[in-house]
Design a protein around this motif. Structure first.
Motif, mmCIF file in Angstrom:
data_model
loop_
_atom_site.group_PDB
_atom_site.id
_atom_site.type_symbol
_atom_site.label_atom_id
_atom_site.label_comp_id
_atom_site.label_asym_id
_atom_site.label_seq_id
_atom_site.Cartn_x
_atom_site.Cartn_y
_atom_site.Cartn_z
ATOM 1 N N ASP A 1 -5.067 2.335 56.470
ATOM 2 C CA ASP A 1 -6.485 2.096 56.216
ATOM 3 C C ASP A 1 -6.977 3.116 55.192
ATOM 4 O O ASP A 1 -7.233 4.278 55.512
ATOM 5 C CB ASP A 1 -7.289 2.217 57.512
ATOM 6 C CG ASP A 1 -7.052 1.053 58.455
ATOM 7 O OD1 ASP A 1 -6.840 -0.063 57.953
ATOM 8 O OD2 ASP A 1 -7.067 1.264 59.685
ATOM 9 N N VAL B 1 -9.737 4.074 52.182
ATOM 10 C CA VAL B 1 -11.097 3.788 51.713
ATOM 11 C C VAL B 1 -11.380 4.601 50.452
ATOM 12 O O VAL B 1 -11.025 5.791 50.368
ATOM 13 C CB VAL B 1 -12.142 4.125 52.796
ATOM 14 C CG1 VAL B 1 -13.571 4.027 52.235
ATOM 15 C CG2 VAL B 1 -11.991 3.199 53.992
ATOM 16 N N LYS C 1 -10.412 -3.442 42.931
ATOM 17 C CA LYS C 1 -10.506 -4.752 43.566
ATOM 18 C C LYS C 1 -9.493 -5.713 42.971
ATOM 19 O O LYS C 1 -8.951 -6.593 43.664
ATOM 20 C CB LYS C 1 -11.920 -5.318 43.426
ATOM 21 C CG LYS C 1 -12.098 -6.635 44.180
ATOM 22 C CD LYS C 1 -13.521 -7.136 44.157
ATOM 23 C CE LYS C 1 -13.644 -8.416 44.994
ATOM 24 N NZ LYS C 1 -15.016 -8.971 44.988
ATOM 25 N N ALA D 1 -9.939 -0.445 50.522
ATOM 26 C CA ALA D 1 -11.326 -0.819 50.815
ATOM 27 C C ALA D 1 -12.267 0.042 49.976
ATOM 28 O O ALA D 1 -12.031 1.248 49.791
ATOM 29 C CB ALA D 1 -11.625 -0.628 52.298
ATOM 30 N N THR D 2 -13.335 -0.570 49.479
ATOM 31 C CA THR D 2 -14.260 0.157 48.610
ATOM 32 C C THR D 2 -15.659 0.217 49.213
ATOM 33 O O THR D 2 -16.144 -0.743 49.815
ATOM 34 C CB THR D 2 -14.347 -0.499 47.225
ATOM 35 O OG1 THR D 2 -14.727 -1.879 47.368
ATOM 36 C CG2 THR D 2 -13.011 -0.411 46.505
ATOM 37 N N ASP E 1 -16.722 -3.596 49.126
ATOM 38 C CA ASP E 1 -16.575 -4.086 50.501
ATOM 39 C C ASP E 1 -17.722 -3.631 51.388
ATOM 40 O O ASP E 1 -17.992 -4.250 52.417
ATOM 41 C CB ASP E 1 -15.244 -3.601 51.086
ATOM 42 C CG ASP E 1 -14.057 -4.217 50.355
ATOM 43 O OD1 ASP E 1 -14.024 -5.456 50.225
ATOM 44 O OD2 ASP E 1 -13.176 -3.463 49.912
ATOM 45 N N CYS E 2 -18.391 -2.560 50.980
ATOM 46 C CA CYS E 2 -19.571 -2.100 51.714
ATOM 47 C C CYS E 2 -20.532 -1.470 50.715
ATOM 48 O O CYS E 2 -20.153 -0.558 49.972
ATOM 49 C CB CYS E 2 -19.180 -1.083 52.790
ATOM 50 S SG CYS E 2 -20.570 -0.481 53.793
ATOM 51 N N ALA F 1 -16.426 -1.582 55.565
ATOM 52 C CA ALA F 1 -15.563 -1.720 54.386
ATOM 53 C C ALA F 1 -14.158 -2.173 54.763
ATOM 54 O O ALA F 1 -13.592 -3.073 54.132
ATOM 55 C CB ALA F 1 -15.508 -0.389 53.637
ATOM 56 N N LEU F 2 -13.595 -1.579 55.797
ATOM 57 C CA LEU F 2 -12.232 -1.936 56.198
ATOM 58 C C LEU F 2 -12.172 -3.361 56.744
ATOM 59 O O LEU F 2 -11.230 -4.106 56.469
ATOM 60 C CB LEU F 2 -11.721 -0.932 57.235
ATOM 61 C CG LEU F 2 -11.396 0.467 56.680
ATOM 62 C CD1 LEU F 2 -11.208 1.469 57.809
ATOM 63 C CD2 LEU F 2 -10.153 0.416 55.787
ATOM 64 N N ASN G 1 -14.243 -5.871 55.958
ATOM 65 C CA ASN G 1 -14.422 -6.809 54.850
ATOM 66 C C ASN G 1 -13.204 -6.843 53.931
ATOM 67 O O ASN G 1 -12.867 -7.886 53.366
ATOM 68 C CB ASN G 1 -15.672 -6.444 54.063
ATOM 69 C CG ASN G 1 -16.947 -6.795 54.816
ATOM 70 O OD1 ASN G 1 -16.924 -7.616 55.729
ATOM 71 N ND2 ASN G 1 -18.059 -6.173 54.443
ATOM 72 N N LYS G 2 -12.552 -5.711 53.790
ATOM 73 C CA LYS G 2 -11.320 -5.681 53.000
ATOM 74 C C LYS G 2 -10.248 -6.540 53.650
ATOM 75 O O LYS G 2 -9.545 -7.311 52.965
ATOM 76 C CB LYS G 2 -10.826 -4.235 52.854
ATOM 77 C CG LYS G 2 -9.548 -4.078 52.046
ATOM 78 C CD LYS G 2 -8.279 -4.099 52.879
ATOM 79 C CE LYS G 2 -8.230 -2.943 53.862
ATOM 80 N NZ LYS G 2 -6.945 -2.951 54.634
ATOM 81 N N ASP G 3 -10.102 -6.427 54.968
ATOM 82 C CA ASP G 3 -9.098 -7.225 55.673
ATOM 83 C C ASP G 3 -9.364 -8.715 55.479
ATOM 84 O O ASP G 3 -8.438 -9.509 55.244
ATOM 85 C CB ASP G 3 -9.105 -6.890 57.165
ATOM 86 C CG ASP G 3 -8.521 -5.512 57.450
ATOM 87 O OD1 ASP G 3 -7.811 -4.976 56.578
ATOM 88 O OD2 ASP G 3 -8.790 -4.963 58.544
#
Length: 561
Positions: A156, A158, A174, A181-182, A235-236, A547-548, A550-552
C-alpha cells in the motif's frame, strides 16, 4: 460513516517546501512529520527540490548510505539525479531531493503528455510554472523508480502531492504507475487567491464564479488547469479547511473528499523558567530596537503588538492592521498603555540600516533622544518609495511622533537569526509580544495565529480563515479574546468595521490587569493544545484510506479493460 483507516506501508510526501522554508506548507510538513514518523518510521519519505547542489542547506543532511543500491542504479539514468538524506527537524525523516533541471530539455514533451492524457493546458505558462512543473514531474519519476527498484507491488503505497506545484507528478503516476495511490492537497486554489489578491469580492459572489472563466480573466490558466486536472484525477482530493473546501468545490468543480486541518507541535516552545527568560529577552530586544529608531523611552508596561506572514496587503489584512494602528495613534483616550506595534513581513529587503547599526553598536545602552530619518523601518528596501506598506503608512501620515500613543515599525526581513539587526529567529521574537493580530481576508488555514497561542500570546483572527472557523466550532473556547482568540467577522463589505473592531480589541486589552492577562494567556495555550497533530492526524488516516480504496477500485477496473 466511520472510515476504515488503512494506513500506507510507504508514504511519499511531495512539496516544493520540503527542506525549503518559504511558507506555511513547510510548517505543515515539518511539524506533522514527528507524528507520522512514530507510525511509519523510515517508510515516510519526503520528496523535495534540490535547490542547493553547490550550497549548504542546514535543513538537509545527506546520507549516501541510505537507499544506496537504488541511488547507484540511477547513475545509468542521465535524467534522474537525486540526493538522499535526513531532514533536520524532530524525528529526522528521510528526504529525497531531486534535481529537476535536466527535464527542461523535454519540457514540451512533458506538457504534450499532460495535454494528451489529462487536458492540462500549459500554453499560457509564465513565472514559476515551468520550474514547479519540472520538479513535479521529476518527483513522480522518483516515486516510480523507487517503487519498481524495491519491488513494492502488492504494498500500500501513497503519494501525497501538495499544491498545484506538485500536480503533474501525481498525474504522471496515474498513467505510469497506477498502483500508487495519490492524494492531492490544495492549500489555496490559484483562482481563489488571485480573485482575492486582485481586490475582487470572493465570498459574496463565490456561487457565481466559474473557475475556468476566472482563470482566463486573471491570467492563471496554466496553474488552474493542472490544479483542476489533479483535483479530478487524484484518488483522494483534500484541502485544509471547510472554507477552502467550499472554494475548491466551486472553482475546481470537484467536491473535497477529506478536510485535513493543519496541526502543530509545541515541543519547541520553552517551558517554565526558560519561557520567562526567552520572553524577557525578546521584549528587551524589541524595545531596544524601537528606542534606537525612535529616540523614545518605553515603559515596562508597553503593550507590544505584532502581525506577520506573507506580503499580501489585503489577503493577510495588513491594510486593516495599519489603519487600526493609525486610528489608535490619533485617538488616545481608550489606551491605558503605550502601544509598540510591529509588522514582521519579508519584503524586497536590501540591507540593515547602517545608521541603526551604528546606534546599536556604538551607543550601547545610551538613551537616544532623537529619531532616525524614516523612523518606521529597520532595513532598507529596494524601491522603498513604491513599497505598499511604506506607502500606506506615508499616505496615512504615520510619523511615529512622540505624542502618538502607537508607534508602528516595519521589519521587512526574513527573521532567520542573521538579519543584521535583531539577529534572532521569528519564534524567538514572537514570544516577547503581548498580542498578535491577523485580520485576514484570504486565509485557507492560518498558522500565524496558531503559532501565537502556542507561545501564550492571545491573538486576533477572522471567520474567513480556516483557523478562525475551527475556533468558532470549539466548545468553551469561542468567547473572544478572553479565551485567547478573538474571531472577528469579516465580509467583502465591512473593511471600516474591521478596522474599528481591531482597534477596540487592542484598547480593551490594554486596560486589563496582570491577573486577567495571565488567565487569558493560559487559555490561549490550552486552546493551542487542541490543535496538536496528535488530535488532527486522524483526518490524514481517513485520506489514506480513501486513496487506497479508490486506487484498488481503479486498478481493478483497468485490469478488466
Amino acid at each position: 460513516m466511520k472510515k476504515n483507516n488503512k494506513k500506507p506501508e510507504i508514504l511519499f510526501e511531495v512539496s516544493w517546501e520540503v527542506c525549503n522554508k518559504v511558507g506555511g506548507i513547510y510548517t505543515v510538513l515539518s511539524t506533522k512529520a514527528k507524528t507520522l514518523y512514530k507510525v511509519l518510521k523510515d517508510n515516510l519519505i519526503f520528496i523535495g527540490p534540490d535547490l542547493w547542489k553547490n550550497k549548504t542547506n542546514k535543513l538537509f543532511k545527506e546520507d549516501k548510505h541510505l537507499f544506496k543500491e537504488w541511488t547507484d542504479s540511477l547513475q545509468k539514468d542521465k535524467l534522474l539525479s537525486v540526493r538522499v538524506g535526513r531532514w533536520n527537524i524532530p524525528s529526522n525523516p528521510i528526504v529525497i531531493l531531486v534535481d529537476f533541471t535536466p527535464f527542461y530539455e523535454f519540457k514540451n514533451d512533458i506538457y504534450a503528455f499532460m495535454w494528451e492524457h489529462f487536458g492540462v493546458d500549459s500554453i499560457r505558462e509564465y513565472g514559476d510554472y515551468n520550474e514547479s512543473s519540472m520538479f513535479s514531474y521529476a518527483a513522480g519519476k522518483v516515486a516510480k523508480s523507487f517503487y519498481e527498484f524495491n519491488k513494492l507491488d502488492g504494498k500500500d503505497v501513497v503519494y501525497q502531492a501538495h499544491e498545484w506545484m506538485t500536480g503533474m507528478g501525481a498525474l504522471y503516476l496515474k498513467v505510469a504507475k497506477p498502483e500508487i495511490a495519490t492524494i492531492f492537497t490544495t492549500h489555496a486554489t490559484s483562482v481563489g487567491r488571485s480573485i482575492a489578491s486582485n481586490y475582487k469580492p470572493l465570498y459574496d459572489y463565490l456561487p457565481g464564479y466559474f473557475g475556468d472563466q476566472m482563470a482566463n480573466e486573471l491570467n492563471v490558466q496554466a496553474k488552474h488547469s493542472v490544479e483542476k486536472a489533479i483535483a479530478h484525477n487524484a484518488d483522494c482530493f483534500t484541502t485544509v479547511s471547510q472554507i477552502t473546501a467550499l472554494e475548491a468545490e466551486q472553482l475546481l468543480d470537484k467536491k473535497v473528499d477529506v478536510v485535513l486541518p493543519n496541526g502543530f507541535e509545541n515541543d519547541f516552545v520553552p517551558k517554565g523558567g526558560q519561557f520567562t527568560s526567552a520572553r524577557n529577552t525578546a521584549r528587551k530586544k524589541l524595545i531596544e530596537i524601537a528606542q534606537k529608531i525612535l529616540g523614545i523611552a518605553f515603559n515596562d508596561d508597553t503593550l507590544i503588538v505584532g502581525t506577520s506572514g506573507r506580503y499580501e496587503l489585503k489577503n493577510k489584512g495588513l491594510d486593516v492592521f495599519i489603519d487600526a494602528m493609525n486610528d489608535l495613534s490619533k485617538t488616545n483616550s481608550c489606551l491605558d498603555k503605550d502601544i509598540l506595534a510591529f509588522i514582521f513581513v519579508p519584503g524586497w529587503v536590501g540591507e540593515a540600516r547602517q545608521d541603526l547599526l551604528y546606534r546599536l553598536k556604538q551607543n550601547g545602552d545610551k538613551q537616544e533622544t532623537t529619531s532616525l530619518e524614516f523612523p518606521y523601518i529597520t532595513h532598507w528596501l529596494h524601491q522603498m518609495e513604491s513599497d505598499q506598506i511604506v506607502s500606506m503608512m506615508r499616505d496615512r501620515g504615520m510619523k511615529n511622533a512622540k505624542e502618538n500613543k502607537v508607534k508602528l515599525i516595519f521589519v521587512p526581513c526574513y527573521l532567520d537569526g542573521k538579519d543584521g539587526v535583531f539577529n534572532m529567529e521569528y519564534y524567538d521574537l514572537l514570544i516577547g509580544q503581548d498580542l498578535t493580530i491577523y485580520p485576514s481576508y484570504y486565509e485557507p488555514w492560518g498558522y500565524t495565529p496558531l503559532e501565537s497561542i502556542a507561545f501564550k500570546i492571545p491573538t486576533v483572527t477572522t471567520n474567513l480563515s480556516g483557523f478562525g472557523r475551527w475556533v468558532e466550532g470549539m466548545d468553551y473556547f469561542n468567547r473572544g479574546i478572553t479565551d485567547g482568540v478573538e474571531v472577528l467577522k469579516r465580509t467583502d463589505q465591512n473593511y471600516s468595521e474591521m478596522v474599528e473592531n481591531v482597534a477596540k480589541v487592542v484598547c480593551d486589552y490594554s486596560t486589563l490587569n496582570k491577573k486577567e492577562i495571565n488567565r487569558i494567556r493560559n487559555r490561549a495555550c490550552q486552546l493551542s493544545e487542541k490543535a496538536l497533530w496528535s488530535n488532527f492526524i486522524t483526518s490524514y488516516y481517513d485520506a489514506y484510506a480513501v486513496a487506497l480504496r479508490n486506487k484498488d477500485i481503479r486498478v481493478k477496473e483497468q485490469s478488466k479493460s
